[in-house]
Design an enzyme around this catalytic site. Sequence first.
Site, PDB file in Angstrom:
ATOM      1  N   ALA A 133       0.835  -1.203   0.000  1.00 48.60           N
ATOM      2  CA  ALA A 133       0.000   0.000   0.000  1.00 48.60           C
ATOM      3  C   ALA A 133       0.866   1.248   0.000  1.00 48.60           C
ATOM      4  O   ALA A 133       1.219   1.788   1.053  1.00 48.60           O
ATOM      5  CB  ALA A 133      -0.944  -0.010   1.199  1.00 48.60           C
ATOM      6  N   LEU A 134       1.203   1.706  -1.212  1.00 49.39           N
ATOM      7  CA  LEU A 134       2.064   2.867  -1.382  1.00 49.39           C
ATOM      8  C   LEU A 134       1.317   4.040  -2.016  1.00 49.39           C
ATOM      9  O   LEU A 134       1.388   5.167  -1.530  1.00 49.39           O
ATOM     10  CB  LEU A 134       3.276   2.482  -2.234  1.00 49.39           C
ATOM     11  N   GLU A 136      -1.345   6.822  -3.496  1.00 49.05           N
ATOM     12  CA  GLU A 136      -2.480   7.601  -3.004  1.00 49.05           C
ATOM     13  C   GLU A 136      -3.109   8.335  -4.178  1.00 49.05           C
ATOM     14  O   GLU A 136      -2.526   8.404  -5.268  1.00 49.05           O
ATOM     15  CB  GLU A 136      -2.012   8.589  -1.933  1.00 49.05           C
ATOM     16  N   ARG A 275      -5.825 -18.963 -41.453  1.00 46.60           N
ATOM     17  CA  ARG A 275      -6.933 -18.160 -41.964  1.00 46.60           C
ATOM     18  C   ARG A 275      -6.858 -18.092 -43.483  1.00 46.60           C
ATOM     19  O   ARG A 275      -5.877 -17.611 -44.051  1.00 46.60           O
ATOM     20  CB  ARG A 275      -6.872 -16.746 -41.370  1.00 46.60           C
ATOM     21  N   GLU A 371       3.570   0.479 -11.047  1.00 48.50           N
ATOM     22  CA  GLU A 371       4.989   0.409 -10.672  1.00 48.50           C
ATOM     23  C   GLU A 371       5.846   1.374 -11.498  1.00 48.50           C
ATOM     24  O   GLU A 371       6.971   1.074 -11.873  1.00 48.50           O
ATOM     25  CB  GLU A 371       5.518  -1.024 -10.759  1.00 48.50           C
ATOM     26  N   GLU A 375       6.142   7.177 -18.669  1.00 46.81           N
ATOM     27  CA  GLU A 375       6.767   8.498 -18.626  1.00 46.81           C
ATOM     28  C   GLU A 375       7.757   8.605 -17.458  1.00 46.81           C
ATOM     29  O   GLU A 375       8.814   9.241 -17.571  1.00 46.81           O
ATOM     30  CB  GLU A 375       5.685   9.575 -18.509  1.00 46.81           C
TER      31      GLU A 375
END
Length: 390
Positions: A133-134, A136, A275, A371, A375
């Site tokens: 839980a990092l 926010e 195909r 994670e 950017e």
Amino acid sequence: MGAPAFLAWPFLDAVHRELHDRLAPIAGQVSMLLSDVHDERPETVDCSVRRIVGILGERGILSFAMSPAPGVAPDVRSLCVVREVLAAQHGLADFAFAMQGLGSAPIGLFGNAVQRERYLPRVASGQLIAAFALSEAEAGSDVAAMATEAHWHDGAWYLEGSKSWISNAGIADFYVVFARTSAEGGPKGITAFVVDSNTPGLEIRERPEIVAPHPIGTLVLSNCRIGPDQVIGEPGQGFAIAMATLDVFRTTVGAAALGFARCAFDAALQRARTRRIFGGTLGDLQMTKAALADMSLDVDASALLVYRAAWLKDTMKGRVSREASMAKLHATEAAQRVIDACVQIHGGAGVVRGSLPERLYREIRALRIYEGASEVQKMIIAGQLLKLPA
């Protein structure tokens, strides 16, 4: 899908090739479990993740995501092999494995003996589900901007705030929570805590529906009291703990993307061969050949970057921020291209809800964000380059 040629590369050892072979029947078992899962309601997805964690724990696979000794990172090449194989089967399988590692790594790398003994064996066996839980709402890419606080009072810490986009929210047995413990801004003054899910003052809210469903939600902490024995490492060390954890697992996100890409490439190749169109096969067309060549190039380039970064982490034992960011950035962006081409080669069949191309199309998108968004990876790479001697 046959054994990829990368297994013979010098980045990998015999133990990694043996692990790949060992994974095949286990991945197949997990794939069969998920083959009939079309109900994407949160409770159904939660149940599937619990069952996958149980299978991976029983078969000894979760141990590869765990710290083998105090302060020692897991073998990143093994992590990558497992994530690649599981992701090629189903995104939920990869998710279940990866979160056991990410959610417990701060304890393995920085926790004390009591914390390690209390949590890690049961995470490895699948008895406990972990969460990290990092993030926010206003502090995702900018971790140092977090607002969640922890105050010391009468021999205990009291946590106040909320964490957003937390994987395994609602099913985790414990959360590694990062909170600010001093008024000093920026990365300083952040501390890591382990908070059991039944702790008074901890509540799960807002389980959003996302394009590739998995357990995710908002963690709300209100006068949440925890003891001093639940601090991981030292107070104020939290930012370093978070960054060290991500430095281990960032490369493995690229490995998961590589698994998705390999799966898409195999499906596209099979479609091109079978195909029938214009009196021949789809693969006879020059445009299809060009697409397949681009896909193959993307897959191999990603594999080289991923396993180079993993090898460096395992052998050099230091930080590999630039190499990990390059692996994560290229592999996730390339996988998006490969999967998009797979959908295109399948035509209308590729956008049918529940088809393999359509599922992969939804599963890959989040990897370019979590994670560290693409950017952010570019910022890390450039920052590391600018530090090099002129």
